[in-house]
Design an enzyme around this catalytic site. Structure first.
Site, PDB file in Angstrom:
ATOM      1  N   TYR A   1       3.993   9.449  -0.143  1.00 52.57           N
ATOM      2  CA  TYR A   1       4.790   8.760   0.873  1.00 52.57           C
ATOM      3  C   TYR A   1       6.294   8.955   0.632  1.00 52.57           C
ATOM      4  CZ  TYR A   1       0.410   6.412   2.170  1.00 52.57           C
ATOM      5  OH  TYR A   1      -0.881   6.118   2.556  1.00 52.57           O
TER       6      TYR A   1
ATOM      7  N   HIS B   1      -6.389   9.830  -2.849  1.00 50.85           N
ATOM      8  CA  HIS B   1      -5.880   9.784  -1.461  1.00 50.85           C
ATOM      9  C   HIS B   1      -6.806  10.527  -0.486  1.00 50.85           C
ATOM     10  CE1 HIS B   1      -1.791   9.383   0.777  1.00 50.85           C
ATOM     11  NE2 HIS B   1      -2.788   9.198   1.606  1.00 50.85           N
TER      12      HIS B   1
ATOM     13  N   LYS C   1      -1.495   6.021  -4.799  1.00 47.03           N
ATOM     14  CA  LYS C   1      -2.564   6.992  -4.501  1.00 47.03           C
ATOM     15  C   LYS C   1      -2.301   8.322  -5.187  1.00 47.03           C
ATOM     16  CE  LYS C   1      -3.276   4.861   0.019  1.00 47.03           C
ATOM     17  NZ  LYS C   1      -1.932   4.384   0.402  1.00 47.03           N
TER      18      LYS C   1
ATOM     19  N   ASP D   1       0.843  -1.185   0.000  1.00 48.16           N
ATOM     20  CA  ASP D   1       0.000   0.000   0.000  1.00 48.16           C
ATOM     21  C   ASP D   1       0.891   1.252   0.000  1.00 48.16           C
ATOM     22  OD1 ASP D   1      -2.617   1.333   0.293  1.00 48.16           O
ATOM     23  OD2 ASP D   1      -1.734   2.027   2.168  1.00 48.16           O
TER      24      ASP D   1
HETATM   25  P1  NAD Z   1       0.145   1.212  11.705  1.00 44.60           P
HETATM   26  O1  NAD Z   1      -1.198   1.409  12.335  1.00 44.60           O
HETATM   27  O2  NAD Z   1       0.393   0.028  10.865  1.00 44.60           O
HETATM   28  O3  NAD Z   1       1.188   1.254  12.939  1.00 44.60           O
HETATM   29  C1  NAD Z   1       2.548   1.270  12.719  1.00 44.60           C
HETATM   30  C2  NAD Z   1       3.244   1.419  14.071  1.00 44.60           C
HETATM   31  O4  NAD Z   1       3.048   0.249  14.859  1.00 44.60           O
HETATM   32  C3  NAD Z   1       4.737   1.584  13.900  1.00 44.60           C
HETATM   33  O5  NAD Z   1       5.176   2.501  14.898  1.00 44.60           O
HETATM   34  C4  NAD Z   1       5.279   0.178  14.157  1.00 44.60           C
HETATM   35  O6  NAD Z   1       6.565   0.185  14.685  1.00 44.60           O
HETATM   36  C5  NAD Z   1       4.282  -0.378  15.167  1.00 44.60           C
HETATM   37  N1  NAD Z   1       4.112  -1.826  15.005  1.00 44.60           N
HETATM   38  C6  NAD Z   1       3.945  -2.514  13.849  1.00 44.60           C
HETATM   39  N2  NAD Z   1       3.780  -3.831  14.098  1.00 44.60           N
HETATM   40  C7  NAD Z   1       3.850  -3.973  15.451  1.00 44.60           C
HETATM   41  C8  NAD Z   1       3.748  -5.094  16.298  1.00 44.60           C
HETATM   42  N3  NAD Z   1       3.530  -6.328  15.824  1.00 44.60           N
HETATM   43  N4  NAD Z   1       3.872  -4.884  17.637  1.00 44.60           N
HETATM   44  C9  NAD Z   1       4.070  -3.643  18.141  1.00 44.60           C
HETATM   45  N5  NAD Z   1       4.180  -2.541  17.370  1.00 44.60           N
HETATM   46  C10 NAD Z   1       4.059  -2.715  16.024  1.00 44.60           C
HETATM   47  O7  NAD Z   1       0.692   2.502  10.925  1.00 44.60           O
HETATM   48  P2  NAD Z   1       0.209   3.550   9.857  1.00 44.60           P
HETATM   49  O8  NAD Z   1       1.445   3.937   9.121  1.00 44.60           O
HETATM   50  O9  NAD Z   1      -0.600   4.631  10.498  1.00 44.60           O
HETATM   51  O10 NAD Z   1      -0.749   2.763   8.891  1.00 44.60           O
HETATM   52  C11 NAD Z   1      -0.302   1.672   8.104  1.00 44.60           C
HETATM   53  C12 NAD Z   1      -0.409   1.961   6.628  1.00 44.60           C
HETATM   54  O11 NAD Z   1      -1.699   2.480   6.301  1.00 44.60           O
HETATM   55  C13 NAD Z   1       0.543   3.040   6.105  1.00 44.60           C
HETATM   56  O12 NAD Z   1       1.842   2.571   5.951  1.00 44.60           O
HETATM   57  C14 NAD Z   1      -0.134   3.404   4.799  1.00 44.60           C
HETATM   58  O13 NAD Z   1       0.150   2.436   3.828  1.00 44.60           O
HETATM   59  C15 NAD Z   1      -1.608   3.328   5.186  1.00 44.60           C
HETATM   60  N6  NAD Z   1      -2.153   4.665   5.526  1.00 44.60           N
HETATM   61  C16 NAD Z   1      -2.998   5.258   4.639  1.00 44.60           C
HETATM   62  C17 NAD Z   1      -3.515   6.511   4.906  1.00 44.60           C
HETATM   63  C18 NAD Z   1      -4.469   7.156   3.941  1.00 44.60           C
HETATM   64  O14 NAD Z   1      -4.733   8.359   4.076  1.00 44.60           O
HETATM   65  N7  NAD Z   1      -5.001   6.433   2.991  1.00 44.60           N
HETATM   66  C19 NAD Z   1      -3.168   7.179   6.083  1.00 44.60           C
HETATM   67  C20 NAD Z   1      -2.312   6.541   7.004  1.00 44.60           C
HETATM   68  C21 NAD Z   1      -1.812   5.273   6.706  1.00 44.60           C
END
Ligand code: NAD
Length: 320
Positions: free
Chosen positions: A51, A111, A80, A46
């Site tokens: 990004y 997006h 996106k 994704d």
């Molecule tokens: P996320 O909710 O996946 O959380 C990531 C965080 O959790 C990081 O700090 C990581 O170190 C920690 N983490 C990951 N696995 C873990 C585990 N097993 N145990 C403990 N901690 C853990 O993060 P995000 O970046 O907010 O969202 C994920 C993805 O969603 C993004 O990379 C992106 O692709 C997408 N996204 C899209 C939008 C949008 O506007 N469409 C916005 C935000 C994110």
């Protein structure tokens, strides 16, 4: 590892229910992170223009293809359209494809439902939220039906196999369903136990539109990024309800948050640069949660949103 899929309409393509989030990864580390994710079994990536790492995501995917880990057809690549390209969809998508080094994306998402003034690629790329030299966003007069018609042209030209939207509310989607020739295949929105949007998710799924959650770990990535609002909220990983359920199944709290989403038939795209956590997160596929535990997590909803342009200081109240 058995990958489960959602079947997209109208293409009939199969989209992995669990994928890998490409945002907020250190640029130089990105190719190896993506390669590692493919190696441990992820088949959906994704990404997005804003990004800042599409070149490096593409590099990681192409390294894996070159080494015979996967074929292009076995990976599902999401990009996106950034807000400054709403009137220039072809230019935005072509730039993403050039950066990724691919001929097509499997999914191209709008997006955010907000058009911002165009920034030429030569001036600044990715452009981010503000025009060069400005400190506040500048909206552009590009209506969504024009952007969507350009998105549909990308499918007709074979540059995107599927198209969809992100951060749209019900009003935007209802309007789009009244004019689209190709309906959106996917809605990607913020969803986690603290922001469940249950009525909306069910309504969207009833329209035949697949739903993917982003930020499945709630405040985690935002707190890591220094957001005050997220830092003031109890981490999902420390929440007693999540911890008790994790203990019951001998699972990690992160897996409980992901499994809860999968139980709603909502896809997830967790991000981690650690190979161990990548495996842990992918393993959310391989078990079931009892209904009583799903019900207990359903009680955690607080309507708490972390990814809101207003929180970033932009005058864009898109969720009101
Ligand atoms: P996320 O909710 O996946 O959380 C990531 C965080 O959790 C990081 O700090 C990581 O170190 C920690 N983490 C990951 N696995 C873990 C585990 N097993 N145990 C403990 N901690 C853990 O993060 P995000 O970046 O907010 O969202 C994920 C993805 O969603 C993004 O990379 C992106 O692709 C997408 N996204 C899209 C939008 C949008 O506007 N469409 C916005 C935000 C994110």
């Amino acid at each position: 590892m058995t990958i489960e899929y959602l079947t997209l309409q109208p293409s009939g393509d199969k989209m992995p229910l669990i994928g890998f989030g490409c945002a907020k990864i250190d640029i130089d580390a990105t190719p190896q992170v993506i390669y590692n994710a493919i190696k441990v079994g992820y088949r959906l990536f994704d990404g997005g223009a804003n990004y800042y790492n599409e070149k490096q995501v593409g590099e990681g995917i192409r390294m894996a293809i070159k080494d015979g880990l996967v074929t292009r057809k076995e990976v599902f690549v999401i990009s996106k359209l950034w807000c400054t390209f709403h009137g220039n969809v072809r230019e935005g998508l072509q730039k993403s494809l050039d950066d990724l080094g691919l001929d097509y994306v499997d999914m191209y998402l709008i997006h955010f439902p907000t058009a911002l003034e165009h920034v030429p690629i030569e001036t600044k790329y990715p452009p981010g939220w503000t025009q060069p030299g400005k400190t506040q966003v500048t909206r552009a007069r590009v209506p969504m039906h024009e952007t969507w018609a350009q998105m549909e042209a990308m499918v007709e030209e074979g540059l995107a196999r599927n198209i969809g939207v992100s951060n749209f509310n019900a009003q935007m989607l209802m309007d789009m369903l009244a004019y689209c020739k190709i309906p959106p295949s996917l809605l990607q929105v913020e969803l986690h136990p603290y922001l469940q949007q249950d009525t909306y998710v069910k309504w969207v799924q009833k329209q035949g539109i697949a739903v993917t959650a982003y930020s499945s770990f709630g405040p985690a990535s935002f707190a890591a990024g220094g957001q005050k609002h997220a830092k003031s909220v109890e981490s999902l990983f420390d929440n007693p309800v999540i911890k008790d359920i994790a203990a019951k199944y001998k699972r990690a709290p992160a897996q409980v948050a992901l499994r809860w989403s999968l139980e709603r038939n909502v896809g997830v795209v967790p991000k981690s640069t650690s190979v161990e956590r990548m495996k842990t997160n992918l393993d959310a596929l391989n078990w079931k949660m009892d209904d009583e535990d799903i019900q207990a997590i359903n009680q955690l909803d607080m309507g708490l949103r972390f990814n809101d342009p207003l929180i970033k200081g932009w005058d864009l109240p898109i969720f009101l």
